[in-house]
Design an enzyme around this catalytic site. Structure first.
Site, PDB file in Angstrom:
ATOM      1  N   VAL A 129       3.319  13.207  -8.341  1.00 17.68           N
ATOM      2  CA  VAL A 129       4.303  12.135  -8.506  1.00 17.68           C
ATOM      3  C   VAL A 129       3.594  10.953  -9.164  1.00 17.68           C
ATOM      4  O   VAL A 129       2.448  10.637  -8.840  1.00 17.68           O
ATOM      5  CB  VAL A 129       4.893  11.716  -7.146  1.00 17.68           C
ATOM      6  CG1 VAL A 129       5.923  10.607  -7.331  1.00 17.68           C
ATOM      7  CG2 VAL A 129       5.514  12.916  -6.447  1.00 17.68           C
ATOM      8  N   ASP A 238      -1.174   8.350   9.781  1.00 17.01           N
ATOM      9  CA  ASP A 238      -1.936   7.457   8.902  1.00 17.01           C
ATOM     10  C   ASP A 238      -0.960   6.573   8.131  1.00 17.01           C
ATOM     11  O   ASP A 238      -0.886   6.591   6.903  1.00 17.01           O
ATOM     12  CB  ASP A 238      -2.791   8.290   7.945  1.00 17.01           C
ATOM     13  CG  ASP A 238      -3.921   7.465   7.316  1.00 17.01           C
ATOM     14  OD1 ASP A 238      -4.027   6.270   7.633  1.00 17.01           O
ATOM     15  OD2 ASP A 238      -4.673   8.025   6.499  1.00 17.01           O
TER      16      ASP A 238
END
Length: 366
Positions: A129, A238
């Protein structure tokens, strides 16, 4: 392109990786004509695994394919991995759940190789991406597109990041199998198991070779001041802005990355981590006499946005910020082990010197 400031991540031979992945992908697409470009690496990223960027081309004429791809490789045991386990199937399964039940954008995983037969470590390949990522190395608080953005854009970016955690909270209201995300460490609740898992992680990191006073005192403080617990939800793990890729113009998320720390935990675990990880960089910036971004990711703003988006008020967020700082201190200890392994650093008698935010952590637990 590599950055000379970045630590080494792996001792695997890049030419061998290239050859083996090429052959492996030819079998996946059933096309012998497939060729892949030389590897590139994202700059300014984390270091728990190896990330390789490349282009793949195969086929002819109307059937010609060209894809921008990313390979994520589990670390080798000899390279002092940051975490004891690197569960690729967990990451992929979480990403598929998130794709199914939320509007959170995640990259599409194309192929997974859980065996060590190909590269010596498991890996997966996903579509690449394009977008902007706030860098870790050097931290975005020192300069760059996010620091230079106007206040409205910074506020919108912050809101969209909190919105990711809000969607994970709302996603957990659906019925689906989440047993694979449950920590097996001792505890009666999800938070207790999460906490026990982190204590086990600390023992694995130090391996009876050293003791970190600030970490051990922090664990004692956390146990003494145990909070009221919210219901467990899917936890990103995270949850920091450095794991989000943003649209170049709108600054809206186009990909949410790095699900290797995912599990079940109260939403406050992710909120506390997101707040603290900015605080961590801000502390470093101020220590070096840089202004940084002092008004970004403030506790009150983050929690009020989460409440607005979900109707739930976070509980004891200060405790979860200290918990995040403690967890990150363990990671910094392990990262120093890696740096020593690659000849980039060394241990001194003051073992807590490897933890850049130790003064911050001490200030919270004394």
């Amino acid at each position: 392109m590599t950055n000379e400031l970045e630590p080494q991540r792996t001792s695997l031979n890049p030419d061998e990786i290239h050859s083996h992945i090429s052959e492996w992908m030819r079998e996946k697409v059933e096309e012998k004509s497939l060729v892949i470009s030389e590897f590139d690496r994202p700059t300014g990223s984390g270091m728990s695994s190896e990330t390789l960027l490349f282009e793949a081309n195969w086929g002819k004429g109307d059937k010609k394919e060209k894809k921008q791809l990313v390979a994520r490789l589990a670390p080798t045991s000899q390279d002092i991995p940051v975490f004891p386990e690197y569960d690729l199937s967990l990451q992929v399964n979480v990403m598929k759940l998130v794709e199914t039940y939320t509007q959170i954008p995640v990259p599409k995983v194309l192929w997974t190789e859980e065996s060590t037969d190909i590269l010596g470590v498991p890996f997966f390949v996903m579509e690449r991406v394009q977008g902007l990522v706030p860098p870790d190395i050097p931290p975005y608080v020192f300069g760059g597109w996010l620091l230079d953005a106007n206040e409205d854009n910074q506020s919108q970016l912050q809101r969209s990041c909190v919105g990711i955690i809000a969607q994970l909270y709302q996603m957990s209201q659906n019925s689906f199998n989440r047993d694979f995300l449950q920590f097996t460490s001792p505890g009666q609740t999800a938070l207790e198991r999460h906490f026990s898992n982190q204590k086990e992680y600390y023992q694995w990191v130090v391996n009876n070779n050293r003791q970190h006073p600030v970490i051990e005192h922090a664990f004692e403080w956390l146990e003494t001041n145990w909070p009221e617990e919210s219901e467990p939800v899917i936890s990103w793990g995270d949850s920091r802005i450095g794991n989000v890729m943003f649209n170049n113009e709108t600054y809206e998320p186009v990909a949410v990355l790095d699900w290797e720390m995912a599990g079940l935990a109260p939403a406050e675990v992710d909120l506390g981590w997101m707040i603290f990880m900015h605080t961590f960089f801000q502390v470093i910036a101020e220590a070096m006499e840089f202004p940084g971004m002092p008004n970004f990711m403030k506790s009150d703003d983050v929690t009020s946005t989460f409440t607005e988006l979900t109707g739930k008020s976070p509980i004891s967020i200060e405790w979860f910020e200290v918990y995040a700082a403690t967890r990150h201190a363990i990671i910094m200890s392990r990262i120093n082990d890696r740096s020593v392994h690659f000849g980039e650093s060394e241990w001194t008698e003051d073992v807590d010197a490897a933890i850049p935010h130790r003064d911050y952590l001490w200030s919270k637990i004394r």
